[in-house]
Design a protein around this motif. Sequence first.
Motif, PDB file in Angstrom:
ATOM      1  N   PHE A 195       2.423   9.223   8.076  1.00 40.02           N
ATOM      2  CA  PHE A 195       1.942   7.971   8.654  1.00 40.02           C
ATOM      3  C   PHE A 195       0.988   7.268   7.687  1.00 40.02           C
ATOM      4  O   PHE A 195       1.066   6.042   7.499  1.00 40.02           O
ATOM      5  CB  PHE A 195       1.217   8.246   9.978  1.00 40.02           C
ATOM      6  N   GLN A 196       0.093   8.023   7.079  1.00 39.58           N
ATOM      7  CA  GLN A 196      -0.860   7.429   6.135  1.00 39.58           C
ATOM      8  C   GLN A 196      -0.142   6.828   4.935  1.00 39.58           C
ATOM      9  O   GLN A 196      -0.506   5.738   4.458  1.00 39.58           O
ATOM     10  CB  GLN A 196      -1.865   8.484   5.687  1.00 39.58           C
ATOM     11  N   MET A 197       0.878   7.523   4.454  1.00 37.89           N
ATOM     12  CA  MET A 197       1.627   7.009   3.312  1.00 37.89           C
ATOM     13  C   MET A 197       2.396   5.750   3.702  1.00 37.89           C
ATOM     14  O   MET A 197       2.530   4.823   2.904  1.00 37.89           O
ATOM     15  CB  MET A 197       2.578   8.100   2.796  1.00 37.89           C
ATOM     16  N   SER A 198       2.898   5.693   4.939  1.00 35.80           N
ATOM     17  CA  SER A 198       3.613   4.502   5.392  1.00 35.80           C
ATOM     18  C   SER A 198       2.678   3.310   5.475  1.00 35.80           C
ATOM     19  O   SER A 198       3.049   2.182   5.131  1.00 35.80           O
ATOM     20  CB  SER A 198       4.252   4.766   6.765  1.00 35.80           C
ATOM     21  N   LEU A 199       1.444   3.553   5.918  1.00 37.27           N
ATOM     22  CA  LEU A 199       0.486   2.458   6.023  1.00 37.27           C
ATOM     23  C   LEU A 199       0.046   1.951   4.650  1.00 37.27           C
ATOM     24  O   LEU A 199      -0.163   0.753   4.450  1.00 37.27           O
ATOM     25  CB  LEU A 199      -0.744   2.912   6.820  1.00 37.27           C
ATOM     26  N   SER A 200      -0.134   2.894   3.711  1.00 39.15           N
ATOM     27  CA  SER A 200      -0.629   2.508   2.394  1.00 39.15           C
ATOM     28  C   SER A 200       0.470   2.017   1.461  1.00 39.15           C
ATOM     29  O   SER A 200       0.198   1.486   0.384  1.00 39.15           O
ATOM     30  CB  SER A 200      -1.339   3.700   1.739  1.00 39.15           C
ATOM     31  N   SER A 201       1.710   2.197   1.861  1.00 35.63           N
ATOM     32  CA  SER A 201       2.821   1.791   1.009  1.00 35.63           C
ATOM     33  C   SER A 201       2.995   0.279   1.048  1.00 35.63           C
ATOM     34  O   SER A 201       2.827  -0.362   2.086  1.00 35.63           O
ATOM     35  CB  SER A 201       4.117   2.480   1.467  1.00 35.63           C
TER      36      SER A 201
ATOM     37  N   GLU B 237      -6.789  -8.486   7.932  1.00 41.74           N
ATOM     38  CA  GLU B 237      -8.211  -8.607   8.251  1.00 41.74           C
ATOM     39  C   GLU B 237      -9.034  -7.498   7.607  1.00 41.74           C
ATOM     40  O   GLU B 237     -10.181  -7.714   7.207  1.00 41.74           O
ATOM     41  CB  GLU B 237      -8.404  -8.590   9.773  1.00 41.74           C
ATOM     42  N   GLU B 238      -8.450  -6.284   7.510  1.00 44.32           N
ATOM     43  CA  GLU B 238      -9.237  -5.165   7.025  1.00 44.32           C
ATOM     44  C   GLU B 238      -9.562  -5.260   5.538  1.00 44.32           C
ATOM     45  O   GLU B 238     -10.439  -4.545   5.043  1.00 44.32           O
ATOM     46  CB  GLU B 238      -8.524  -3.834   7.293  1.00 44.32           C
ATOM     47  N   THR B 239      -8.839  -6.133   4.772  1.00 42.66           N
ATOM     48  CA  THR B 239      -9.130  -6.273   3.344  1.00 42.66           C
ATOM     49  C   THR B 239      -9.617  -7.672   2.976  1.00 42.66           C
ATOM     50  O   THR B 239      -9.844  -7.956   1.804  1.00 42.66           O
ATOM     51  CB  THR B 239      -7.877  -5.954   2.511  1.00 42.66           C
ATOM     52  N   ARG B 240      -9.777  -8.517   3.973  1.00 43.18           N
ATOM     53  CA  ARG B 240     -10.075  -9.932   3.690  1.00 43.18           C
ATOM     54  C   ARG B 240     -11.444 -10.112   3.044  1.00 43.18           C
ATOM     55  O   ARG B 240     -11.639 -11.000   2.213  1.00 43.18           O
ATOM     56  CB  ARG B 240      -9.984 -10.731   4.993  1.00 43.18           C
ATOM     57  N   HIS B 241     -12.394  -9.283   3.392  1.00 44.84           N
ATOM     58  CA  HIS B 241     -13.763  -9.441   2.895  1.00 44.84           C
ATOM     59  C   HIS B 241     -14.084  -8.490   1.741  1.00 44.84           C
ATOM     60  O   HIS B 241     -15.248  -8.319   1.385  1.00 44.84           O
ATOM     61  CB  HIS B 241     -14.752  -9.212   4.039  1.00 44.84           C
ATOM     62  N   LEU B 242     -13.063  -7.858   1.164  1.00 45.54           N
ATOM     63  CA  LEU B 242     -13.294  -6.939   0.058  1.00 45.54           C
ATOM     64  C   LEU B 242     -13.178  -7.663  -1.273  1.00 45.54           C
ATOM     65  O   LEU B 242     -12.343  -8.557  -1.437  1.00 45.54           O
ATOM     66  CB  LEU B 242     -12.286  -5.781   0.107  1.00 45.54           C
TER      67      LEU B 242
ATOM     68  N   GLN C 183     -10.706   0.126  -5.763  1.00 45.74           N
ATOM     69  CA  GLN C 183     -11.181   1.434  -5.328  1.00 45.74           C
ATOM     70  C   GLN C 183     -10.400   1.927  -4.111  1.00 45.74           C
ATOM     71  O   GLN C 183     -10.075   3.118  -4.006  1.00 45.74           O
ATOM     72  CB  GLN C 183     -12.672   1.359  -4.992  1.00 45.74           C
ATOM     73  N   GLN C 184     -10.109   0.989  -3.212  1.00 44.54           N
ATOM     74  CA  GLN C 184      -9.324   1.377  -2.032  1.00 44.54           C
ATOM     75  C   GLN C 184      -7.927   1.834  -2.437  1.00 44.54           C
ATOM     76  O   GLN C 184      -7.397   2.810  -1.893  1.00 44.54           O
ATOM     77  CB  GLN C 184      -9.237   0.200  -1.058  1.00 44.54           C
ATOM     78  N   GLN C 185      -7.325   1.135  -3.391  1.00 38.28           N
ATOM     79  CA  GLN C 185      -6.002   1.521  -3.857  1.00 38.28           C
ATOM     80  C   GLN C 185      -6.035   2.894  -4.524  1.00 38.28           C
ATOM     81  O   GLN C 185      -5.156   3.735  -4.291  1.00 38.28           O
ATOM     82  CB  GLN C 185      -5.467   0.472  -4.833  1.00 38.28           C
ATOM     83  N   GLN C 186      -7.069   3.138  -5.348  1.00 34.83           N
ATOM     84  CA  GLN C 186      -7.198   4.444  -5.998  1.00 34.83           C
ATOM     85  C   GLN C 186      -7.409   5.551  -4.954  1.00 34.83           C
ATOM     86  O   GLN C 186      -6.884   6.658  -5.094  1.00 34.83           O
ATOM     87  CB  GLN C 186      -8.354   4.416  -6.987  1.00 34.83           C
ATOM     88  N   GLN C 187      -8.179   5.230  -3.918  1.00 34.58           N
ATOM     89  CA  GLN C 187      -8.387   6.219  -2.863  1.00 34.58           C
ATOM     90  C   GLN C 187      -7.078   6.541  -2.150  1.00 34.58           C
ATOM     91  O   GLN C 187      -6.794   7.691  -1.833  1.00 34.58           O
ATOM     92  CB  GLN C 187      -9.426   5.694  -1.857  1.00 34.58           C
ATOM     93  N   MET C 188      -6.256   5.504  -1.899  1.00 34.65           N
ATOM     94  CA  MET C 188      -4.963   5.735  -1.259  1.00 34.65           C
ATOM     95  C   MET C 188      -4.067   6.621  -2.122  1.00 34.65           C
ATOM     96  O   MET C 188      -3.396   7.527  -1.621  1.00 34.65           O
ATOM     97  CB  MET C 188      -4.273   4.395  -0.991  1.00 34.65           C
ATOM     98  N   ILE C 189      -4.091   6.347  -3.433  1.00 40.49           N
ATOM     99  CA  ILE C 189      -3.278   7.156  -4.340  1.00 40.49           C
ATOM    100  C   ILE C 189      -3.766   8.606  -4.338  1.00 40.49           C
ATOM    101  O   ILE C 189      -2.964   9.557  -4.321  1.00 40.49           O
ATOM    102  CB  ILE C 189      -3.317   6.565  -5.769  1.00 40.49           C
TER     103      ILE C 189
END
Length: 237
Positions: free
Chosen positions: A93-99, A131-136, A143-149
């Motif tokens: 599920f996490q991989m599907s969300l981050s993909s 919405e969750e990335t709009r203010h980043l 950093q969020q992408q690296q964390q997902m990887i």
Amino acid sequence: MAPDPWLSIYDDTYHLAQEIAEKIHERERYLRNGQNPARITVTIRSFMKKLNERISQLRDSLLRSVSTRQITQLEGDRRQHLLDELWTKERQFQMSLSSGEAEPDLIRSSLMSGGASGTPNYNPWVMEEPEETRHLSNRELKQQQQQMISEQDAGLDALANILARQKQMGYDIGNELDEQNEIIDDLTNLVESTDSKVRHRTRQVKLVDKKTGTCGLWVLIILLLIAIVVVAVWPTK
């Protein structure tokens, strides 16, 4: 008998995982149709947090049950297998969300609908940001992408550990089945030996009983002959 609390929590967690899978399919449908999936994504992440908490609760409870011998090792292995399956689903599920595989479909959908929409100042190349990335900031997004990887890599490592553990469980179950088969063979041999002894003793008892009956008959005949002789030779007055 009262239901096992661990199994009750597992059933609720399993149904929660099914609900998350349905929400993810719904999110993918939103992406294919060019709709904003931000709201359903927030719902999925909320469910994912609850799923993670329940899996941790199941893991801690199982560890206590095994360490205190409240359940057998075989049942512990079976529950660990169920828990591993839940954990694998969570990582999927996490991989599907981050993909980002669905993003090209969203762009194509926007391009195809843009010409007919007639909306002023419409730019088909601009996608609405969730919405969750709009203010980043860009750095925070990176950093969020690296964390997902990193999470995906950790998930793959954990999946490999799960497969290794399941393989070892298969070996352990096979060894235990071999031991149980040996016990069953010993019991079968013991039953056959006992049955043979019982049949032998039964034949001996029948033989003795037959001999005893024959001797009794001869005794009666001899006594009758003696009586006849005594009456015959007894002097009459």
